[in-house]
Design a protein around this motif. Structure first.
Motif, PDB file in Angstrom:
ATOM      1  N   MET A  86      39.908  11.623 -24.770  1.00 12.04           N
ATOM      2  CA  MET A  86      40.908  12.619 -24.322  1.00 12.04           C
ATOM      3  C   MET A  86      40.124  13.646 -23.531  1.00 12.04           C
ATOM      4  O   MET A  86      40.514  14.394 -22.730  1.00 12.04           O
ATOM      5  CB  MET A  86      41.707  13.248 -25.340  1.00 12.04           C
ATOM      6  N   ASP A  87      38.921  13.840 -24.107  1.00 11.49           N
ATOM      7  CA  ASP A  87      38.046  14.984 -23.201  1.00 11.49           C
ATOM      8  C   ASP A  87      37.575  14.251 -21.737  1.00 11.49           C
ATOM      9  O   ASP A  87      37.446  15.272 -20.882  1.00 11.49           O
ATOM     10  CB  ASP A  87      36.708  15.266 -23.924  1.00 11.49           C
ATOM     11  N   THR A 139      40.724   8.283 -28.455  1.00 16.74           N
ATOM     12  CA  THR A 139      39.923   8.735 -29.179  1.00 16.74           C
ATOM     13  C   THR A 139      39.970  10.397 -28.536  1.00 16.74           C
ATOM     14  O   THR A 139      40.208  10.501 -27.321  1.00 16.74           O
ATOM     15  CB  THR A 139      38.536   8.388 -29.734  1.00 16.74           C
ATOM     16  N   ILE A 140      39.477  11.383 -29.428  1.00 12.24           N
ATOM     17  CA  ILE A 140      39.396  12.657 -28.895  1.00 12.24           C
ATOM     18  C   ILE A 140      38.133  12.719 -27.653  1.00 12.24           C
ATOM     19  O   ILE A 140      38.538  13.308 -26.704  1.00 12.24           O
ATOM     20  CB  ILE A 140      38.425  13.450 -30.039  1.00 12.24           C
ATOM     21  N   GLU A 141      37.182  11.733 -27.786  1.00 16.91           N
ATOM     22  CA  GLU A 141      36.110  11.718 -26.658  1.00 16.91           C
ATOM     23  C   GLU A 141      36.873  11.433 -25.529  1.00 16.91           C
ATOM     24  O   GLU A 141      36.671  11.678 -24.328  1.00 16.91           O
ATOM     25  CB  GLU A 141      35.003  10.784 -27.099  1.00 16.91           C
TER      26      GLU A 141
END
Length: 83
Positions: free
Chosen positions: A55-56, A51-53
Motif C-alpha cells: 500500500m505504501d 500488505t501495508i508495504e
C-alpha cells in the motif's frame, strides 16, 4: 514516413519517440497539437488482499483510488474523484 511528414511541417531537427504503433493521421494530430488529452484516474481493487508495504508503494502513485468492492472500502472516495 515520419521524416517526410516532419519535412512537410518544416521541422528539421527533432527527436521522435514512438511507444506504440501509430497511424499517419495520429502522428499528424500530435504535430498539429489538436489532440485532446484527458486526465487519468487509476483504480486499484482488492486492496484488502495486499500488505501495508504494498500500500505504501501505491501511495507514491498520482491520481489513484484504492478500494475493495467486496468490503465496500473507499467507494465514496471513488465517487468524489470521478465527480
Amino acid at each position: 514516413v515520419a521524416r517526410v511528414i516532419l519535412k512537410e511541417y518544416r521541422i528539421s531537427c527533432a527527436e521522435i519517440i514512438l511507444r506504440e504503433d501509430v497511424s499517419v493521421d495520429q502522428f499528424i494530430d500530435v504535430l498539429e497539437d489538436n489532440r485532446a488529452y484527458i486526465p487519468v484516474l487509476y483504480l486499484f481493487n482488492k486492496i484488502d488482499s495486499i500488505t501495508i508495504e504494498e500500500m505504501d508503494i501505491l501511495d507514491a502513485m498520482p491520481n489513484y483510488v484504492p478500494l475493495s468492492s467486496q468490503h465496500g472500502w473507499n467507494i465514496e472516495e471513488l465517487m468524489e474523484e470521478v465527480w
